[in-house]
Design an enzyme around this catalytic site. Structure first.
Site, PDB file in Angstrom:
ATOM      1  N   ARG A  26     -15.583   3.920 -87.077  1.00  0.00           N
ATOM      2  CA  ARG A  26     -14.795   3.452 -88.225  1.00  0.00           C
ATOM      3  C   ARG A  26     -14.756   1.929 -88.338  1.00  0.00           C
ATOM      4  O   ARG A  26     -14.837   1.386 -89.420  1.00  0.00           O
ATOM      5  CB  ARG A  26     -13.370   4.004 -88.129  1.00  0.00           C
ATOM      6  CG  ARG A  26     -13.270   5.367 -88.781  1.00  0.00           C
ATOM      7  CD  ARG A  26     -12.001   6.039 -88.411  1.00  0.00           C
ATOM      8  NE  ARG A  26     -11.997   6.361 -86.981  1.00  0.00           N
ATOM      9  CZ  ARG A  26     -11.294   7.330 -86.442  1.00  0.00           C
ATOM     10  NH1 ARG A  26     -10.519   8.069 -87.180  1.00  0.00           N
ATOM     11  NH2 ARG A  26     -11.344   7.575 -85.156  1.00  0.00           N
TER      12      ARG A  26
ATOM     13  N   LYS B 215     -17.727  17.439 -74.185  1.00  0.00           N
ATOM     14  CA  LYS B 215     -16.586  18.262 -73.815  1.00  0.00           C
ATOM     15  C   LYS B 215     -15.299  17.486 -74.109  1.00  0.00           C
ATOM     16  O   LYS B 215     -15.376  16.260 -74.154  1.00  0.00           O
ATOM     17  CB  LYS B 215     -16.645  18.676 -72.343  1.00  0.00           C
ATOM     18  CG  LYS B 215     -16.611  17.464 -71.370  1.00  0.00           C
ATOM     19  CD  LYS B 215     -16.022  17.798 -70.046  1.00  0.00           C
ATOM     20  CE  LYS B 215     -14.587  17.449 -69.939  1.00  0.00           C
ATOM     21  NZ  LYS B 215     -14.298  16.109 -69.410  1.00  0.00           N
TER      22      LYS B 215
ATOM     23  N   HIS C  10     -21.576  17.152 -68.249  1.00  0.00           N
ATOM     24  CA  HIS C  10     -22.471  16.226 -67.548  1.00  0.00           C
ATOM     25  C   HIS C  10     -22.712  16.635 -66.086  1.00  0.00           C
ATOM     26  O   HIS C  10     -23.677  16.196 -65.474  1.00  0.00           O
ATOM     27  CB  HIS C  10     -21.979  14.773 -67.665  1.00  0.00           C
ATOM     28  CG  HIS C  10     -20.873  14.403 -66.726  1.00  0.00           C
ATOM     29  ND1 HIS C  10     -19.567  14.639 -67.000  1.00  0.00           N
ATOM     30  CD2 HIS C  10     -20.887  13.813 -65.506  1.00  0.00           C
ATOM     31  CE1 HIS C  10     -18.816  14.204 -65.995  1.00  0.00           C
ATOM     32  NE2 HIS C  10     -19.601  13.697 -65.067  1.00  0.00           N
TER      33      HIS C  10
ATOM     34  N   LYS D  91     -26.398  16.536 -63.142  1.00  0.00           N
ATOM     35  CA  LYS D  91     -26.487  15.922 -61.802  1.00  0.00           C
ATOM     36  C   LYS D  91     -27.595  16.604 -61.009  1.00  0.00           C
ATOM     37  O   LYS D  91     -27.685  17.838 -60.991  1.00  0.00           O
ATOM     38  CB  LYS D  91     -25.146  16.071 -61.070  1.00  0.00           C
ATOM     39  CG  LYS D  91     -24.021  15.228 -61.664  1.00  0.00           C
ATOM     40  CD  LYS D  91     -22.745  15.387 -60.862  1.00  0.00           C
ATOM     41  CE  LYS D  91     -21.567  14.751 -61.585  1.00  0.00           C
ATOM     42  NZ  LYS D  91     -21.389  13.334 -61.340  1.00  0.00           N
TER      43      LYS D  91
ATOM     44  N   GLU E  53     -11.147  13.345 -56.726  1.00  0.00           N
ATOM     45  CA  GLU E  53     -11.350  11.957 -57.165  1.00  0.00           C
ATOM     46  C   GLU E  53     -10.278  11.069 -56.549  1.00  0.00           C
ATOM     47  O   GLU E  53      -9.138  11.516 -56.365  1.00  0.00           O
ATOM     48  CB  GLU E  53     -11.247  11.878 -58.686  1.00  0.00           C
ATOM     49  CG  GLU E  53     -12.313  12.676 -59.402  1.00  0.00           C
ATOM     50  CD  GLU E  53     -12.231  12.492 -60.900  1.00  0.00           C
ATOM     51  OE1 GLU E  53     -12.960  11.641 -61.415  1.00  0.00           O
ATOM     52  OE2 GLU E  53     -11.411  13.172 -61.543  1.00  0.00           O
TER      53      GLU E  53
ATOM     54  N   ASP F 123      -9.605  19.279 -68.449  1.00  0.00           N
ATOM     55  CA  ASP F 123     -10.523  18.159 -68.275  1.00  0.00           C
ATOM     56  C   ASP F 123     -11.638  18.507 -67.277  1.00  0.00           C
ATOM     57  O   ASP F 123     -12.778  18.067 -67.435  1.00  0.00           O
ATOM     58  CB  ASP F 123      -9.731  16.941 -67.765  1.00  0.00           C
ATOM     59  CG  ASP F 123     -10.559  15.672 -67.706  1.00  0.00           C
ATOM     60  OD1 ASP F 123     -11.322  15.420 -68.657  1.00  0.00           O
ATOM     61  OD2 ASP F 123     -10.457  14.924 -66.713  1.00  0.00           O
TER      62      ASP F 123
ATOM     63  N   HIS G  15     -16.535  21.633 -65.840  1.00  0.00           N
ATOM     64  CA  HIS G  15     -17.330  21.336 -64.638  1.00  0.00           C
ATOM     65  C   HIS G  15     -17.151  22.383 -63.529  1.00  0.00           C
ATOM     66  O   HIS G  15     -18.127  22.860 -62.954  1.00  0.00           O
ATOM     67  CB  HIS G  15     -16.945  19.971 -64.068  1.00  0.00           C
ATOM     68  CG  HIS G  15     -16.966  18.851 -65.067  1.00  0.00           C
ATOM     69  ND1 HIS G  15     -17.902  18.765 -66.077  1.00  0.00           N
ATOM     70  CD2 HIS G  15     -16.180  17.758 -65.207  1.00  0.00           C
ATOM     71  CE1 HIS G  15     -17.678  17.671 -66.786  1.00  0.00           C
ATOM     72  NE2 HIS G  15     -16.639  17.051 -66.283  1.00  0.00           N
TER      73      HIS G  15
ATOM     74  N   LYS H  23      -6.783  14.118 -59.163  1.00  0.00           N
ATOM     75  CA  LYS H  23      -6.895  12.652 -59.204  1.00  0.00           C
ATOM     76  C   LYS H  23      -6.068  12.073 -58.051  1.00  0.00           C
ATOM     77  O   LYS H  23      -5.160  12.726 -57.549  1.00  0.00           O
ATOM     78  CB  LYS H  23      -6.340  12.113 -60.524  1.00  0.00           C
ATOM     79  CG  LYS H  23      -7.014  12.687 -61.768  1.00  0.00           C
ATOM     80  CD  LYS H  23      -8.038  11.756 -62.338  1.00  0.00           C
ATOM     81  CE  LYS H  23      -8.636  12.253 -63.639  1.00  0.00           C
ATOM     82  NZ  LYS H  23     -10.068  11.938 -63.776  1.00  0.00           N
TER      83      LYS H  23
HETATM   84  C1  BG6 Z   1     -15.092  13.791 -66.774  1.00  0.00           C
HETATM   85  C2  BG6 Z   1     -13.598  13.843 -66.792  1.00  0.00           C
HETATM   86  O1  BG6 Z   1     -15.633  14.860 -67.497  1.00  0.00           O
HETATM   87  O2  BG6 Z   1     -15.547  13.858 -65.424  1.00  0.00           O
HETATM   88  C3  BG6 Z   1     -13.009  12.723 -65.949  1.00  0.00           C
HETATM   89  O3  BG6 Z   1     -13.151  13.708 -68.127  1.00  0.00           O
HETATM   90  C4  BG6 Z   1     -13.587  12.742 -64.560  1.00  0.00           C
HETATM   91  O4  BG6 Z   1     -11.595  12.815 -65.884  1.00  0.00           O
HETATM   92  C5  BG6 Z   1     -15.106  12.787 -64.621  1.00  0.00           C
HETATM   93  O5  BG6 Z   1     -13.164  11.563 -63.891  1.00  0.00           O
HETATM   94  C6  BG6 Z   1     -15.696  12.993 -63.244  1.00  0.00           C
HETATM   95  O6  BG6 Z   1     -17.076  12.860 -63.345  1.00  0.00           O
HETATM   96  P1  BG6 Z   1     -17.946  12.311 -62.132  1.00  0.00           P
HETATM   97  O7  BG6 Z   1     -19.345  12.403 -62.617  1.00  0.00           O
HETATM   98  O8  BG6 Z   1     -17.473  10.905 -61.877  1.00  0.00           O
HETATM   99  O9  BG6 Z   1     -17.646  13.206 -60.975  1.00  0.00           O
END
Ligand code: BG6
Length: 493
Positions: free
Chosen positions: A54, A159, A189, A193, A227, A246, A251, A341
């Site tokens: 935008r 996502k 994603h 990997k 994480e 999330d 994942h 987290k």
């Molecule tokens: C994302 C989430 O899809 O994946 C994030 O939205 C998360 O919250 C991230 O931190 C983790 O991805 P990776 O590749 O760093 O393990």
């Protein structure tokens, strides 16, 4: 999975339009990944990347922002000036509102010109926006004749795909009204990997695992995506979504299905998706009373003070689940999943815990404490596979758990293409193997929705930053006579 790698193939001439080009994802992941493809020599002689958002901005301003992003987030920083010179010419910016038909008319003109003058026939629309905009953007693209059932143009969506089962179903309907499923690429994603792709090779390119990959020998499976970071600058988004939507819906469910799937008939996208969705279908919808004992949600202390997070937030930053896969291979084997987290360390790992060996021979010395064998499939960091088994301690009649390891870096060197590089290359190439199919996404939502509904009246458990999550998570496994495998002290299970 698909036999080619981005470095080994030259992509066809393309135009990629990135919707949401002012967002974090574009700067952190997408543009650095496209730059990576340029560096690897995978880009065609000509291509074009158009940022669409935008905010009004000139091409040069957009290029400057993207350069800063690459500098900060690319594995190739500091930037090679030759690569940047080629890459920057391909970048341009198109301001506009997502629901304004006039803007799509100009976009169409730009794309038609690029096709005519530069032969860029493959059009890819990347929706790096909130899912709330997916339908409107695709409908506008279809109305402008930029995507359609008989057109080769592809749409890539980030996502989360919806925010619950009902909205995901609606999205499937909306998007499929405008284009074929084969031209819709849903990104997760984690599938990009290398270590996740290797799960298929590891399981099916070896003869020794398959006979033991079932409930006869496996006691339980533990999937951790931990994480160390908190929510950082993403508080507003995260507080709406939470760890379940999330991380788990996408994942973690993908990791679970690849770990548990049957061997596919071949390596085509369809065969692999067929097997993955069968795993998810075999997970019964958790009833409320099951959720109470098998689904823990936690929040790290201090989360409510994070930037753009509600001070009364009940959003979970940690989830631990016990899921059952009700099929012949896995009947009776709990699959424990946890993600969170601000945990003790960054570690994504799948641990296959085998049944405890009979202790009779060693009981005098060890009681019943003979360690269980375990296979640790380490997805990140320190990528590798570890097999933990018992051995005799030299000079003593005692048993000691030891660790046999395969380490990616020492075997293959440290280079590994980033997940987004692989996935963007695949989308441009038209290979959907590493993307998720609509039925997989809906099955995952079915399970996630049931758990979230079951959580409605249960309090959230707090946990300390730097811990491994709330005590309730440990108690869940303890009730089964199990415990979370200590990821830092691998050999003792
Ligand atoms: C994302 C989430 O899809 O994946 C994030 O939205 C998360 O919250 C991230 O931190 C983790 O991805 P990776 O590749 O760093 O393990």
């Amino acid at each position: 999975m698909s036999p080619t790698t981005p470095a080994a193939r030259i992509l066809p001439p393309f135009v990629m339009v990135i919707f949401g080009a002012s967002g974090d994802l574009t700067t952190r992941k997408l543009v650095p990944a496209l730059f990576g493809l340029q560096h690897e020599g995978a880009m065609p002689a000509d291509y074009s990347i158009i940022g669409f958002a935008r905010r009004p901005k000139s091409d040069d301003e957009f290029r400057k922002e993207m350069k800063e992003g690459i500098d900060k987030f690319s594995r190739l920083s500091p930037i090679d000036s030759g690569d940047w010179k080629k890459f920057t010419q391909k970048l341009s910016y198109h301001p506009g509102s997502f629901d304004d038909p006039a803007v799509y008319a100009t976009l169409k003109k730009t794309l038609t010109d690029l096709t005519k003058t530069r032969g860029l026939t493959q059009h890819i629309f990347y929706l790096a926006t909130s899912p709330d905009y997916f339908s409107v953007i695709v409908q506008q693209l279809a109305a402008a004749g930029l995507v359609g059932r008989n057109l080769p143009a592809r749409v890539v969506v980030e996502k989360p795909f919806g925010h619950d089962l009902a909205s995901a179903r609606q999205l499937v309907t909306d998007l499929q009204a405008c284009l074929d499923e084969t031209n819709l690429f849903r990104i997760d994603h984690y599938l990009g990997k290398e270590t996740v792709q290797n799960l298929l090779y590891f399981r099916f390119a070896n003869s020794i695992w398959e006979p033991i990959w079932n409930s006869n020998l496996i006691d339980n499976v533990q999937i951790t995506v931990a994480e160390q970071e908190g929510v950082g600058t993403r508080g507003a988004f995260y507080d709406e979504v939470g760890a379940m939507r999330d991380m788990v819906q996408n994942h973690m469910m993908q990791l679970l299905s690849i770990t548990a799937m049957e061997p596919p008939a071949n390596l085509t996208s369809q065969s692999i998706h067929d097997e993955k969705v069968k795993v998810l279908r075999s997970i019964p919808t958790p009833m409320v009373e099951v959720v109470r004992s098998s689904a823990i949600r936690g929040q790290y202390e201090g989360y409510r003070n994070a930037d753009r997070v509600s001070p009364q937030s009940t959003t979970e930053t940690y989830v631990a689940l016990k899921l059952q896969i009700d099929n012949w291979r896995w009947s009776g084997v709990p699959f424990y999943l946890r993600t969170g987290k601000t945990l003790s360390s960054r570690a994504s790992e799948i641990v296959i815990v085998f049944r405890r060996p009979p202790a009779a021979l060693f009981r005098a010395e060890l009681g019943d404490l003979l360690s269980r064998n375990a296979m640790h499939i380490r997805l990140q960091p320190d990528e590798g596979v570890h097999l933990c088994f018992n051995a005799k301690q030299p000079g003593r009649s005692s048993v000691q758990p030891v660790d046999m390891e395969f380490c990616y870096a020492s075997e293959f060197g440290s280079y590994s293409p980033g997940a987004y590089e692989r996935l963007l290359g695949d989308a441009i190439f038209g290979d959907s193997t590493l993307f998720t199919r609509d039925d997989e996404v809906l099955e995952a939502w079915r399970i996630v929705d049931a758990i979230r509904n079951g959580w409605k009246d249960t309090p959230i458990a707090l946990y300390r930053t730097g811990s491994w999550g709330p005590r309730e998570s440990d108690l869940m496994l303890k009730a089964d006579g199990n415990h979370w495998v200590d990821l830092d002290a691998r050999a003792k299970v």
